[in-house]
Design a protein around this motif. Structure first.
Motif, PDB file in Angstrom:
ATOM      1  N   ALA A 196       0.830  -1.204   0.000  1.00  0.00           N
ATOM      2  CA  ALA A 196       0.000   0.000   0.000  1.00  0.00           C
ATOM      3  C   ALA A 196       0.864   1.255   0.000  1.00  0.00           C
ATOM      4  N   CYS A 197       1.948   1.225   0.773  1.00  0.00           N
ATOM      5  CA  CYS A 197       2.848   2.377   0.807  1.00  0.00           C
ATOM      6  C   CYS A 197       3.606   2.518  -0.511  1.00  0.00           C
ATOM      7  N   LEU A 198       3.950   1.389  -1.121  1.00  0.00           N
ATOM      8  CA  LEU A 198       4.585   1.430  -2.434  1.00  0.00           C
ATOM      9  C   LEU A 198       3.658   2.082  -3.454  1.00  0.00           C
ATOM     10  N   GLU A 199       2.378   1.766  -3.348  1.00  0.00           N
ATOM     11  CA  GLU A 199       1.380   2.369  -4.237  1.00  0.00           C
ATOM     12  C   GLU A 199       1.329   3.879  -4.053  1.00  0.00           C
ATOM     13  N   PHE A 200       1.376   4.337  -2.796  1.00  0.00           N
ATOM     14  CA  PHE A 200       1.347   5.777  -2.550  1.00  0.00           C
ATOM     15  C   PHE A 200       2.596   6.453  -3.103  1.00  0.00           C
ATOM     16  N   THR A 201       3.729   5.765  -3.025  1.00  0.00           N
ATOM     17  CA  THR A 201       4.946   6.319  -3.618  1.00  0.00           C
ATOM     18  C   THR A 201       4.735   6.571  -5.109  1.00  0.00           C
ATOM     19  N   GLY A 202       3.997   5.676  -5.767  1.00  0.00           N
ATOM     20  CA  GLY A 202       3.664   5.891  -7.170  1.00  0.00           C
ATOM     21  C   GLY A 202       2.878   7.177  -7.368  1.00  0.00           C
ATOM     22  N   ASN A 203       1.990   7.486  -6.429  1.00  0.00           N
ATOM     23  CA  ASN A 203       1.223   8.728  -6.490  1.00  0.00           C
ATOM     24  C   ASN A 203       2.143   9.943  -6.435  1.00  0.00           C
ATOM     25  N   ILE A 204       3.099   9.916  -5.522  1.00  0.00           N
ATOM     26  CA  ILE A 204       3.987  11.065  -5.361  1.00  0.00           C
ATOM     27  C   ILE A 204       4.988  11.154  -6.504  1.00  0.00           C
ATOM     28  N   ILE A 205       5.389  10.008  -7.065  1.00  0.00           N
ATOM     29  CA  ILE A 205       6.234  10.053  -8.265  1.00  0.00           C
ATOM     30  C   ILE A 205       5.473  10.725  -9.399  1.00  0.00           C
ATOM     31  N   GLY A 206       4.165  10.441  -9.501  1.00  0.00           N
ATOM     32  CA  GLY A 206       3.342  11.125 -10.495  1.00  0.00           C
ATOM     33  C   GLY A 206       3.305  12.622 -10.267  1.00  0.00           C
ATOM     34  N   TYR A 207       3.160  13.024  -8.991  1.00  0.00           N
ATOM     35  CA  TYR A 207       3.146  14.445  -8.643  1.00  0.00           C
ATOM     36  C   TYR A 207       4.473  15.107  -9.028  1.00  0.00           C
ATOM     37  N   SER A 208       5.574  14.457  -8.642  1.00  0.00           N
ATOM     38  CA  SER A 208       6.892  15.024  -8.933  1.00  0.00           C
ATOM     39  C   SER A 208       7.157  15.069 -10.437  1.00  0.00           C
ATOM     40  N   THR A 209       6.778  14.016 -11.148  1.00  0.00           N
ATOM     41  CA  THR A 209       7.000  13.972 -12.600  1.00  0.00           C
ATOM     42  C   THR A 209       6.308  15.136 -13.291  1.00  0.00           C
ATOM     43  N   SER A 210       5.081  15.420 -12.867  1.00  0.00           N
ATOM     44  CA  SER A 210       4.343  16.519 -13.507  1.00  0.00           C
ATOM     45  C   SER A 210       5.015  17.867 -13.262  1.00  0.00           C
ATOM     46  N   ILE A 211       5.584  18.047 -12.071  1.00  0.00           N
ATOM     47  CA  ILE A 211       6.275  19.310 -11.764  1.00  0.00           C
ATOM     48  C   ILE A 211       7.469  19.495 -12.699  1.00  0.00           C
ATOM     49  N   TRP A 212       8.263  18.449 -12.847  1.00  0.00           N
ATOM     50  CA  TRP A 212       9.459  18.559 -13.683  1.00  0.00           C
ATOM     51  C   TRP A 212       9.109  18.619 -15.167  1.00  0.00           C
ATOM     52  N   VAL A 213       8.014  17.971 -15.561  1.00  0.00           N
ATOM     53  CA  VAL A 213       7.549  18.110 -16.951  1.00  0.00           C
ATOM     54  C   VAL A 213       7.150  19.561 -17.214  1.00  0.00           C
ATOM     55  N   ASP A 214       6.414  20.146 -16.260  1.00  0.00           N
ATOM     56  CA  ASP A 214       6.034  21.560 -16.400  1.00  0.00           C
ATOM     57  C   ASP A 214       7.265  22.457 -16.459  1.00  0.00           C
ATOM     58  N   TYR A 215       8.233  22.147 -15.596  1.00  0.00           N
ATOM     59  CA  TYR A 215       9.450  22.974 -15.560  1.00  0.00           C
ATOM     60  C   TYR A 215      10.194  22.891 -16.889  1.00  0.00           C
ATOM     61  N   GLY A 216      10.305  21.669 -17.451  1.00  0.00           N
ATOM     62  CA  GLY A 216      10.994  21.508 -18.725  1.00  0.00           C
ATOM     63  C   GLY A 216      10.296  22.232 -19.857  1.00  0.00           C
ATOM     64  N   PHE A 217       8.959  22.104 -19.920  1.00  0.00           N
ATOM     65  CA  PHE A 217       8.217  22.741 -21.007  1.00  0.00           C
ATOM     66  C   PHE A 217       8.075  24.250 -20.805  1.00  0.00           C
ATOM     67  N   SER A 218       8.380  24.759 -19.604  1.00  0.00           N
ATOM     68  CA  SER A 218       8.261  26.209 -19.373  1.00  0.00           C
ATOM     69  C   SER A 218       9.279  27.002 -20.190  1.00  0.00           C
ATOM     70  N   TYR A 219      10.302  26.316 -20.729  1.00  0.00           N
ATOM     71  CA  TYR A 219      11.300  26.997 -21.566  1.00  0.00           C
ATOM     72  C   TYR A 219      10.790  27.218 -22.996  1.00  0.00           C
ATOM     73  N   ILE A 220       9.674  26.598 -23.355  1.00  0.00           N
ATOM     74  CA  ILE A 220       9.066  26.819 -24.670  1.00  0.00           C
ATOM     75  C   ILE A 220       8.218  28.086 -24.602  1.00  0.00           C
ATOM     76  N   GLU A 221       8.439  28.980 -25.488  1.00  0.00           N
ATOM     77  CA  GLU A 221       7.805  30.303 -25.412  1.00  0.00           C
ATOM     78  C   GLU A 221       6.522  30.356 -26.240  1.00  0.00           C
TER      79      GLU A 221
END
Length: 619
Positions: free
Chosen positions: A151-176
């Motif tokens: 169950a805790c491993l599953e929640f880690t998947g949730n937070i990896i999803g949260y973190s992935t979206s932040i870094w995806v947003d950060y990477g695409f923020s360089y596109i004007e």
């Protein structure tokens, strides 16, 4: 007929721990999607092209657009419970992921804030399905000693999803241009489609299969999960008997599955599941998850810097979810929640005080406190509430999970809707509200929550006052002075009368079903060691209600009602799993069924002789 060999009859290529690990990681894509959706929108709120395209939406518009996802999830979570009972956990995951793809596409190609909100509403419906059923699925396939870990491993998947979206947003923020925010919205559709495809591969849970009399397939799945595919393994047979016994007892008690029955019979269990989800939201996590970049901006980190700080915070957040993997089944659920409430409350107070002062230390102080708060949540109130569906009995687990998940989404909506309004109106005082909730949650857990580590799902009744387990002191069948079962050592301990004389071990044997005797061999005297399951045992020295498990058919469950059969010469019968030969016949029949491509082939060329076709045969 007793087989002379133990030939695996597998439902999947993977078996045992490999199957458990693969399935757990794969279904975590469902909660990955939820985390991705959370973090994705929080970062896009600071994207200048996003704000320009939607004409700088007001705090109320932002709050509604963010929180409408929770409205969709709130209503669909109730439906998900019934759907999960009727069609199974696996198909419910399939439909949920399909709906998510549709919602993600609507968001990606949205033309105004209303269109975007509608897409989030559809995605919310999907997330309601996934977050209701996936925790049920996880708890129903996990062994009791490792259920917390998965169950805790599953929640880690949730937070990896949260973190992935932040870094995806950060990477695409360089596109004007507008691709900087449309591309991240499209990526979530790809993850949803991957989960949809995977739902055709993962196994159905054995508890759902046995509850719907799919005994052959249920036995195969049990052997795949716990016995490396060997359907003749005693481990698999004991697990089958344990689950089927619980299913049949639930039918004898009336087979009720309504919400009214659940709330009347299992009110304490439902309270534990719902309160844990309520405080998980009121303790303030979504103030940070949804609005972290806005919080960092208010503290002095502007634009891309705010997203960067949110990304750094998310990595620490992921790392904080790892210690519970090893603590939840050893230290326990309750200590993690208590310590988490304390460690979350103090950073919130410091954030509030620092924002009130608004001096040169504020920016760094807020960053440090948000990181500590996130880490404390990730190690406690993040994973534990999602696994508390384990306390709900099997016959109403989907509905209990639906109610607890709906509680999560209700308070999630309240927090998401009110946060931007409160931050705009009362500013630093906003953080005092979740700090007070942390204090209340501490006392709620201390006085209301029992510890459930190490208990099987079928033995949860031993720590609740709802007479729901035949192994509990509170059971109507077993209402004696000796108390509830200590499942960790297979004996009974007194909870009601410390001065009562020690029970006679032989009578203790007869107070349990043959299946439970087999699981707790320490109850047997040495002279009974040679008596196997269903073997002849000496008669008890006093009259005690007995349980007579029967064959696993609907028409033959009257002998489980606690009353001996009319023919007193008939010995108690053990619940027997399907035989090896019948499982082989079932598997061969399954293999000969035409798949989707073969069905399509016969529709195009209907003159092909179907009767002469043979599917692949077992070796």
């Amino acid at each position: 007929m007793v087989s002379e060999h133990h030939q695996p009859i597998k439902e999947t290529l993977l078996v045992g721990r490999a199957l458990l690990n693969f399935t757990s990681v794969f279904v975590s894509l469902g909660v990955f999607l939820f985390g991705f959706e959370q973090g994705l929108m929080s970062s896009l709120l600071t994207n200048k092209y996003f704000k320009d395209y939607y004409n700088d939406p007001s705090p109320a518009e932002v709050g509604t657009m963010i929180a409408i996802l929770e409205i969709g999830a709130l209503f669909s979570s109730f439906i998900a419970g019934k759907v999960g009972d009727n069609i199974g956990r696996r198909k419910t995951i399939r439909y949920g992921s399909g709906i998510f793809v549709v919602g993600g596409l609507i968001q990606t190609f949205s033309v105004n804030i209303i269109n975007l909100g509608f897409g989030r509403l559809i995605s919310g419906v999907a997330i309601g399905f996934l977050t209701t059923i996936i925790p049920c699925y996880q708890s129903e396939i996990s062994p009791p000693d490792d259920r917390g870990f998965y169950a805790c491993l599953e929640f880690t998947g949730n937070i990896i999803g949260y973190s992935t979206s932040i870094w995806v947003d950060y990477g695409f923020s360089y596109i004007e241009n507008d691709i900087s925010w449309r591309a991240p919205l499209f990526i979530q559709c790809l993850v949803g489609f991957l989960l949809f495809l995977g739902s055709f591969i993962i196994v159905e849970t054995p508890r759902w299969l046995l509850d719907h009399d799919e005994d052959h397939e249920g036995m195969i799945v049990i052997s795949d999960l716990y016995a490396d595919g060997d359907v003749e393994s005693e481990v698999a047979k004991v697990e089958y008997r344990n689950i089927k016994e619980n299913v049949l007892i639930a039918r004898i008690e009336g087979g009720e599955r309504s919400y009214q029955y659940m709330l009347q019979r299992y009110k304490k269990r439902v309270s534990v599941a719902c309160f844990s989800q309520m405080f998980a939201q009121l303790n303030g996590i979504n103030i940070v998850s949804y609005y972290a970049p806005m919080i960092f901006e208010s503290a002095g980190w502007v634009g891309r810097q705010a997203i960067l700080m949110t990304g750094i915070n998310s990595i620490i957040y992921i790392l904080s979810t790892i210690p519970p993997w090893y603590l939840v089944d050893g230290w326990g659920r309750k200590p993690l929640l208590l310590s988490g409430a304390v460690l979350m409350g103090f950073p919130l107070l410091i954030i509030s005080y620092s924002l009130m002062l608004n001096n040169k230390y504020t920016a760094n102080t807020v960053v440090v406190c948000v990181i500590i708060f996130n880490a404390a949540f990730g190690a406690s109130w993040g994973p534990i509430p999602w696994m508390m569906n384990e306390v709900i009995p099997n016959n109403v687990r989907s509905k209990g999970a639906a109610l607890s998940t709906a509680t999560n989404w209700l308070f999630n909506f309240i927090v998401g809707e009110m946060t931007p309004i409160l931050l705009d109106a009362i500013k630093w005082k906003t953080y005092l509200i979740p700090a007070a909730s942390c204090l209340l949650s501490f006392f709620c857990v201390h006085f209301l929550f029992p510890e459930t580590k190490g208990l099987t799902l079928e033995d949860m009744g031993s720590v609740f006052d709802d007479s729901s387990s035949i192994f509990s002191f509170h059971s109507s069948v077993n209402n004696n002075s000796y108390g509830s079962e200590d499942v960790s050592v297979g004996r009974r301990v007194s909870v009601s009368n410390a001065s009562a004389p020690a029970p006679d071990p032989l009578n203790e044997v007869f107070r349990q079903s043959p299946a439970q005797i087999a699981r707790n061999t320490s109850l047997l005297r040495p002279e009974l060691d040679n008596h196997g399951i269903g073997g002849a045992l000496p008669q008890p020295t006093q009259t005690t209600p007995l349980i007579y498990p029967s064959k696993s058919t609907k028409s033959d469950i009257e002998s489980l009602d606690g009353i001996a059969p009319s023919d007193s010469n008939v010995p108690p019968q053990e619940i027997e799993p399907p035989s090896y030969d019948s499982i082989v016949e079932f598997k061969l029949a399954q293999q000969r069924k035409p798949g989707i491509f073969k069905k399509l082939y016969h529709k195009i060329w209907p003159d092909v002789d179907k009767d002469n076709e043979q599917g692949p045969l077992l070796p």
